[in-house]
Design an enzyme around this catalytic site. Sequence first.
Site, PDB file in Angstrom:
ATOM      1  N   ASP A   1     -15.821  -3.776  -0.084  1.00  0.00           N
ATOM      2  CA  ASP A   1     -15.394  -3.376   1.254  1.00  0.00           C
ATOM      3  C   ASP A   1     -16.626  -3.216   2.130  1.00  0.00           C
ATOM      4  O   ASP A   1     -17.572  -2.502   1.759  1.00  0.00           O
ATOM      5  CB  ASP A   1     -14.611  -2.059   1.187  1.00  0.00           C
ATOM      6  CG  ASP A   1     -13.387  -2.162   0.287  1.00  0.00           C
ATOM      7  OD1 ASP A   1     -12.723  -3.206   0.327  1.00  0.00           O
ATOM      8  OD2 ASP A   1     -13.107  -1.208  -0.458  1.00  0.00           O
TER       9      ASP A   1
ATOM     10  N   GLU B   1       0.869  -1.170   0.000  1.00  0.00           N
ATOM     11  CA  GLU B   1       0.000   0.000   0.000  1.00  0.00           C
ATOM     12  C   GLU B   1       0.911   1.226   0.000  1.00  0.00           C
ATOM     13  O   GLU B   1       1.743   1.378   0.899  1.00  0.00           O
ATOM     14  CB  GLU B   1      -0.916  -0.012   1.215  1.00  0.00           C
ATOM     15  CG  GLU B   1      -1.869  -1.207   1.200  1.00  0.00           C
ATOM     16  CD  GLU B   1      -2.698  -1.317   2.472  1.00  0.00           C
ATOM     17  OE1 GLU B   1      -3.931  -1.197   2.382  1.00  0.00           O
ATOM     18  OE2 GLU B   1      -2.103  -1.513   3.546  1.00  0.00           O
TER      19      GLU B   1
END
Length: 247
Positions: free
Chosen positions: A128, A8
């Site tokens: 998500d 990330e």
Amino acid sequence: MIIYPTLEILDGKCVSLTRGRLDEPVLWHVDPVETARSFADAGAEWMHVTDINGLRGDGDNNELVEQIIRAARVPVQLGGGFRTEAQVAGWIDRGAGRIVVGTMAARNPDLLRELAKFHPDQIVLAVDIYEGAVVTDGWRERSSFAPDTFIAAFDTDPLAGIIVTDVDAHIDQRDASLSVITALAAATRHPVIAHGTVASLDDVARLKYVPNIAGTLIGRALLAHDVDLGEAIALASTPNEPIADFQ
């Protein structure tokens, strides 16, 4: 089961997020490009990269991501706030193996379907989940979609897979997260990639036995040296032991 070592990227640095909090990243003092090379050296078949600046809408890490794609020597699955056809097509042209989209699917499902049609098996749907609902815009906006109906809406499209993240149970409530992901994996024909459930090799072992779990993203546990990537890949690639059929 495929292990996706994960980077990330925020402001050119490797970070991890806790429960999807974009404003509270954990910083790792590692070189992203060298780390990508180390993943390939350890035997990774795929890598996953998320551009956090792209998710936040406050810039991008395009040059660095291109370096990672070139250095990785394995296909890269890329996420980071994709909203348009041009963005998706542009990154496929630049060498991304797959593109991950989430908010686009909630706001413009027809566009996602068109992208899946023109780039079959290169588009991954990100689902998500927070407090039982699909969240968008980098986990900041709660939608009205229930996860199961959201996934079902794309069941006939040629997606490469679905990444499921239970943001509410991310990191420290992995059992609850695994339960959510298991139920969704059973309800779709698409291969499911788990996210946020692995903190040890035991977690990899458990995921192997969940039907329709085709892979898992592992980021923080690798960077913290809680999981050895080579060992995780070896474990994930071994055949499952027979399971007793209880009546």
